[in-house]
Design an enzyme around this catalytic site. Structure first.
Site, PDB file in Angstrom:
ATOM      1  CD  GLU A  61      28.201  37.301  18.771  1.00 27.34           C
ATOM      2  OE1 GLU A  61      29.093  37.385  17.931  1.00 27.34           O
ATOM      3  OE2 GLU A  61      28.416  37.089  19.982  1.00 27.34           O
ATOM      4  CG  HIS A 118      30.457  38.679  14.673  1.00 27.25           C
ATOM      5  ND1 HIS A 118      30.581  37.417  15.198  1.00 27.25           N
ATOM      6  CD2 HIS A 118      31.081  38.673  13.479  1.00 27.25           C
ATOM      7  CE1 HIS A 118      31.253  36.664  14.343  1.00 27.25           C
ATOM      8  NE2 HIS A 118      31.575  37.400  13.293  1.00 27.25           N
ATOM      9  CE  LYS A 145      34.746  36.629  11.875  1.00 28.67           C
ATOM     10  NZ  LYS A 145      33.623  35.997  11.144  1.00 28.67           N
TER      11      LYS A 145
END
Length: 227
Positions: A61, A118, A145
């Protein structure tokens, strides 16, 4: 790369207008030495006097080191067992089957969990972004997130609209950002769509699009004075 360099940066960070500090242990040469990491956490907290987010960002990531999924999960649990972590970042897709175990272990020691994803290649569509954030909530995250790579201005709008929808439909705080210069607007105005945290830098950026924390603070204050 080591505690000495971390201390130098911490002395700068403690003077910045920040609420949280993120320690990226994947940059450490001793990144898998639990006792070394525990010492780093203690010394950092003593200097900055702020809650610390502990993060091992994997190469999967966008991080600086390769690590197997099994070793990643083992490392996080061993760090948590030191009972010295305020907030820990746990990657949704890297931890996989170990997610619930890590979350339970974190909560046993009073540690909050930021579950993250991510995507350095693209921006998924809004429905997929919202789905991933909801999955994080289902796995027990305290904060969800996601950071995505925009290939067009439309991608940035997709991210912001997904932020709005997730904020309206979830029961935990969310953190979202669109990376690079294209997505910079999401870093300075994300809160108006529901994002709870934005990341700035004291020295070198750890992700494309991050800006200096002082400049970020000025921009946010200007926005706050005019809304």
């Amino acid at each position: 790369k080591n505690i000495e360099e971390m201390i130098e940066q911490a002395e700068i960070i403690k003077k910045l207008p920040v609420d949280l500090v993120e320690l990226r242990i994947d940059y450490f040469i001793e990144s898998k030495n639990v006792l070394y990491i525990n010492e780093a956490i203690t010394r950092l907290k003593n200097i900055v006097n702020k809650p610390v987010i502990l993060t091992f960002r994997t190469a999967f990531e966008g991080g600086s080191q390769e690590i197997s999924r099994e070793d990643y999960s083992k490392l996080l649990n061993e760090i948590l067992n030191q009972e010295n972590v305020d907030i820990i970042d746990v990657e949704l897709f890297t931890a996989k089957e170990s997610l619930i175990d890590i979350v339970n272990n974190a909560h046993k020691y009073g540690t909050k969990v930021i579950m993250s994803n991510h995507d350095f290649d693209k921006t998924p569509n809004s429905a997929e972004i919202v789905s991933r954030l909801h999955d994080m909530e289902k796995f027990g995250a305290d904060i969800a997130k996601i950071a995505v790579m925009p290939n067009s201005s439309k991608d940035v709008i997709e991210l912001l609209d997904a932020t709005r929808e997730a904020y309206e439909t979830m029961n935990i705080p969310i953190v979202t950002m669109s990376m690079t210069k294209k997505g910079l607007i999401s870093r300075v105005s994300g809160e108006f769509f529901g994002s709870a945290i934005t990341f700035g830098t004291a020295l070198n950026a750890s992700a494309p699009g991050q800006i200096n924390a002082n400049e970020l603070d000025k921009i946010i204050k200007i926005l706050h004075m005019n809304v």
